[in-house]
Design a protein around this motif. Structure first.
Motif, short mmCIF file in Angstrom:
data_model
loop_
_atom_site.label_atom_id
_atom_site.label_comp_id
_atom_site.label_asym_id
_atom_site.label_seq_id
_atom_site.Cartn_x
_atom_site.Cartn_y
_atom_site.Cartn_z
N LEU A 187 3.78 2.78 -3.64
CA LEU A 187 4.91 1.96 -3.19
C LEU A 187 5.49 1.15 -4.34
N THR A 188 4.63 0.68 -5.25
CA THR A 188 5.11 -0.04 -6.43
C THR A 188 5.94 0.89 -7.31
N TRP A 189 5.45 2.10 -7.50
CA TRP A 189 6.19 3.10 -8.28
C TRP A 189 7.51 3.44 -7.59
N LEU A 190 7.50 3.56 -6.26
CA LEU A 190 8.69 3.92 -5.52
C LEU A 190 9.77 2.84 -5.67
N LEU A 191 9.39 1.58 -5.64
CA LEU A 191 10.34 0.49 -5.85
C LEU A 191 10.98 0.59 -7.23
N TYR A 192 10.15 0.94 -8.23
CA TYR A 192 10.67 1.11 -9.59
C TYR A 192 11.67 2.25 -9.65
#
Length: 248
Positions: free
Chosen positions: A231-236
């Motif tokens: 999810l952190t990667w997806l936000l990026y």
């Protein structure tokens, strides 16, 4: 005497820094358990800088920069609208400043990336999930997880050595994502999106999930850790694609 011998035999085995380099890639769970007990991060950062320097150095030595900027400028509307004199000035400036900037990024980039992501994931897992990890542990996990860059870097060096330097795409050396197969006139946001779907990015995310779940097994399962990292990667990715679309 017997009890002390038994305790010594049951104590966790310590893996040295060199062993952790290979262990991260081939035996990640046991390696990250060792890192959680005794964090280290210096050697991975140094190796990542060295492999980046190797890529930039070979690319520069083989004369890859003119072809690289020629392809970049073909898709830049501002460059195409400039006069021939302005185009020559722009290209000359690019060829002058790009190599030293690339060398500087190779030296300090891995360290900056590791520190930044260690802080981000420390916040994610400590504040959102309630783990009690410290910064050195987070640094150790992030730095070792990004050792996938050693594999991609070595493959990239091989590509630069074997291919015509004028055809080498420094941003997609080994075509490990669908963005490498898009046409040159594809929208920039699409290139940013598909370029993010990289095999090595997902491998790194898996290692991060293994690392953080090994460091806080009572709070984090592998699945929960991976979902948090993903999810952190997806936000990026969403932010990167949005910014690219807005300014392209």
């Amino acid at each position: 005497m017997a009890s002390s011998t038994l305790q010594a035999s049951e104590s966790p085995e310590h893996v040295n820094s060199i062993g952790r380099i290979f262990g991260t890639l081939f035996s990640p769970k046991a390696t990250f358990e060792s890192i959680a007990r005794r964090p280290s991060w210096f050697l991975p950062v140094v190796l990542l800088s060295l492999i980046a320097l190797g890529v930039v150095g070979l690319f520069s030595r083989r004369g890859g920069w003119p072809g690289f900027f020629q392809r970049q400028n073909e898709n830049a509307s501002r460059f195409q609208q400039a006069s021939p004199e302005q185009q020559q000035q722009t290209l000359a400036a690019q060829l002058k400043y790009a190599p030293p900037v690339a060398y500087a990024e190779a030296v300090v980039g891995p360290a900056i990336l590791v520190v930044f992501l260690a802080a981000v994931f420390l916040g994610v897992f400590n504040l959102a999930i309630g783990t009690k990890l410290n910064f050195s542990t987070s640094m150790g996990i992030v730095s070792h997880s990004f050792l996938t860059g050693l594999i991609s870097g070595l493959l990239g060096i091989l590509v630069i050595a074997l291919k015509d330097p004028s055809t080498v795409d420094l941003q997609n050396l080994i075509a490990s994502n669908p963005g490498a197969f898009l046409s040159s006139d594809s929208p920039r946001w699409m290139v940013a999106l598909f370029g993010s779907l990289d095999v090595f990015s997902f491998w790194t995310m898996i290692l991060l999930a293994i690392g953080y779940s090994a460091a806080a097994p009572k709070k984090l399962s592998f699945g929960k850790a991976f979902l948090s990292v993903f999810l952190t990667w997806l936000l990026y990715v969403v932010a990167k694609v949005g910014i690219t679309a807005a300014f392209s």
